[in-house]
Design a protein around this motif. Structure first.
Motif, short mmCIF file in Angstrom:
data_model
loop_
_atom_site.label_atom_id
_atom_site.label_comp_id
_atom_site.label_asym_id
_atom_site.label_seq_id
_atom_site.Cartn_x
_atom_site.Cartn_y
_atom_site.Cartn_z
N TYR A 68 37.83 82.89 -62.21
CA TYR A 68 39.25 82.53 -62.40
C TYR A 68 39.72 81.49 -61.38
N PRO A 69 39.09 80.31 -61.36
CA PRO A 69 39.52 79.29 -60.40
C PRO A 69 40.95 78.86 -60.71
N GLY A 70 41.73 78.61 -59.67
CA GLY A 70 43.12 78.21 -59.89
C GLY A 70 44.05 79.39 -59.98
N ILE A 71 43.61 80.46 -60.60
CA ILE A 71 44.45 81.67 -60.69
C ILE A 71 44.24 82.52 -59.44
N VAL A 72 42.99 82.77 -59.09
CA VAL A 72 42.72 83.45 -57.81
C VAL A 72 42.95 82.39 -56.72
N ALA A 73 44.05 82.56 -56.00
CA ALA A 73 44.57 81.46 -55.17
C ALA A 73 44.36 81.67 -53.68
N GLY A 74 44.04 82.88 -53.26
CA GLY A 74 43.88 83.09 -51.83
C GLY A 74 43.85 84.56 -51.46
N ALA A 75 44.03 84.82 -50.17
CA ALA A 75 43.99 86.20 -49.68
C ALA A 75 44.84 86.35 -48.44
N LYS A 76 45.33 87.57 -48.26
CA LYS A 76 45.87 87.98 -46.98
C LYS A 76 44.82 88.85 -46.34
N ASP A 77 44.40 88.49 -45.13
CA ASP A 77 43.40 89.29 -44.43
C ASP A 77 44.06 90.10 -43.32
N SER A 78 44.29 91.37 -43.61
CA SER A 78 44.88 92.27 -42.62
C SER A 78 43.84 93.20 -42.02
N SER A 79 42.60 92.71 -41.97
CA SER A 79 41.55 93.53 -41.37
C SER A 79 41.77 93.64 -39.86
N GLY A 80 42.47 92.66 -39.29
CA GLY A 80 42.62 92.62 -37.83
C GLY A 80 41.34 92.14 -37.16
N ASP A 81 40.41 91.66 -37.97
CA ASP A 81 39.08 91.27 -37.48
C ASP A 81 38.94 89.76 -37.70
N TRP A 82 39.10 89.00 -36.63
CA TRP A 82 39.08 87.54 -36.74
C TRP A 82 37.75 87.04 -37.33
N SER A 83 36.66 87.72 -37.03
CA SER A 83 35.38 87.24 -37.55
C SER A 83 35.35 87.32 -39.08
N ASN A 84 36.05 88.28 -39.65
CA ASN A 84 36.13 88.35 -41.11
C ASN A 84 37.00 87.22 -41.66
N THR A 85 38.13 87.00 -40.99
CA THR A 85 39.04 85.92 -41.43
C THR A 85 38.31 84.57 -41.36
N LYS A 86 37.59 84.37 -40.27
CA LYS A 86 36.86 83.11 -40.08
C LYS A 86 35.78 82.95 -41.17
#
Lengths: 310, 310
Positions: free
Chosen positions: B167-185
């Motif tokens: 679903y390119p274009g529809i799946v637009a992003g994420a909020k990463d509330s893991s609190g784990d910068w290595s996951n966000t990176k």
């Protein structure tokens, strides 16, 4: 509150009924009512519809109320029903509990709100208290649903104490699905003189529970093995009790080798010769063909059957 | 599906708006709209209404839709709204997502179904896929909500890959509330050329996130400190960026010493001189008087204020 009436409480084996879905994933009321009738005919004392094994949390309040309505209209006695009515949202829990009481259900099995983790007993007390006060009907029989492996929000003995003291007669018992016999035993011991009915969440603890003052069990495998499990309940004081218990424990252990909810559906599909039963709602997935073959073969080898189903 | 339209995506600081309740615990639409207006005036690029900090999971779908309607009618631009629409029940997620798209919301922030634990990526893929297909509208911008400390159901990078490919274009992003910068990176690096907008779930990672290709942040303390946090977003390439970041991190650390959601409400109640803001829905409980005094005193000592609020 509306006045209390003398009510016989549910005792024995309850099945947390699996929910059939159509190909478009909508609940299949016809199959549901037929399976519920078979369960009651096969020895269940009651039906804990909309439990964990029912994929209840994958359905909206409206979908569940429609199924409940179909069940009562389909002739299943409401007095034997203990629907799950606990939701994350206070207002959802109130709405569904109110309807269950209005329909004459023998009880409701209530999860704590399970989104927020690490909440206090005070916060959980307020949740259950709000539901009870808003429903405002002394016919309510509330069974607390302790299932920390899934909800991640435990119902502590101190919380039970507080609720039971504030709402005696309405707070009627608990299902303990901790899988931890020491917790079930502690619950039984602490509230043994308080008209608080404890149901272990697995038939593995049925006989031990009955011997310690429990009232039966509410168990996943009650969906497929209601006759043999009810046999233990009916004969628990008899000479064959331990042997009967060993039999149902052995069956449980076969089923537990694969994921429980799709396993119950695969087994039902197989023995009812009704492939539609295999459908689960996301986020669950059905068993693989290999998993189904494994569990069905082992069950057959052990002499298992589902008499009167197909 | 309805045809896609050129849409500017939300970038910057989003607040997961706290929800005011009346004394009877019903949502207070008037206070909610006023607070949302203040947040937008104070620098927020958007509002992630009905997030974890909104006590969204303690509200029914109907209650949330009424608030969303009040917000749009109250003049808050729908293009800046990213309501939380993910529920345990597939049909609830579909209903709320469909309404959000119909109202013109800039996006939706979607939790995975969070009751059943240990579910497979296949099961989660089917859940999100069903929602997208049933909503069937190319205006949908879906942001995945990864918050394993609360949901206990993670959204893996492999799941994102699969959804983004389908679903390119529809799946637009994420909020990463893991609190784990290595996951966000890792999320930023893996999807950097895929039009996948990553928002850390705390302003502590705002500057690091922007430098690594992030689009802003969606943060609890955006409710009380929107001006200073937005200042970091506007000046992240400037010479003062690190200093500005240190300031908002320090404020965050003060608030984090007490439970976050009631803290946001107590702080708002204090600085708006409006005690009604302290009310939370069960299972949460408000701060104790001592906790509120502690956090407010520390904030004042640090020079904190909420300009234009009262």
């Amino acid at each position: 509150m509306k006045p209390a009436t003398a009510q016989k409480r549910i005792e024995g084996v309850l099945s947390p009924v699996i929910t059939p879905f159509k190909r478009d994933l909508s609940p299949d009321a016809g199959r549901f009512v037929r399976h519920c009738r078979w369960l009651m005919k096969s020895g269940c004392a009651g039906l804990a519809v909309f439990g964990t094994n029912s994929e209840a949390n994958s359905m909206s309040v409206e979908e569940k109320l429609e199924l409940l309505d179909a069940l009562v209209k389909g002739g299943v006695p409401a007095s034997g029903l203990m629907p799950g009515t606990g939701h994350c949202a206070l207002t959802d829990s109130v709405k569904m509990t109110r309807e269950a009481v209005r329909m004459g259900c023998g009880g409701v099995l209530m999860l704590p709100p399970f989104y927020y983790k690490g909440v206090s007993d005070e916060g959980l007390f307020r949740n259950f208290s709000e539901v009870i006060e808003r429903v405002g009907d002394e016919r309510l029989r509330l069974y607390l649903y302790h299932i920390p492996p899934v909800s991640n929000v435990p119902i502590t003995l101190d919380l039970i104490e507080r609720l039971l003291t504030r709402y005696p007669g309405i707070v009627a018992g608990a299902k303990d699905s901790s899988g931890d016999w020491s917790n079930t035993k502690a619950m039984l011991d602490r509230f043994k003189d308080r008209a608080f009915d404890v149901f272990p969440g697995s038939e593995v603890f049925l006989l031990d529970g009955l011997r310690a003052g429990g009232k039966g069990c509410i168990t996943a495998t009650g969906n497929i093995n209601p006759g043999a499990i009810s046999e233990v309940f009916r004969n628990w004081r008899g000479p064959d009790a331990d042997k009967l218990q060993a039999g149902i424990t052995a069956t449980r252990k076969i089923v537990q080798k694969v994921p429980m909810i799709p396993a119950l559906k695969s087994i039902t599909a197989h023995f009812a010769n009704d492939p539609a039963w295999r459908t689960v709602r996301p986020p669950l997935t059905e068993l693989t063909a290999d998993q189904e073959k494994q569990v069905v073969t082992e069950l057959k080898t052990a002499g298992f059957s589902m008499p009167g189903l197909a």
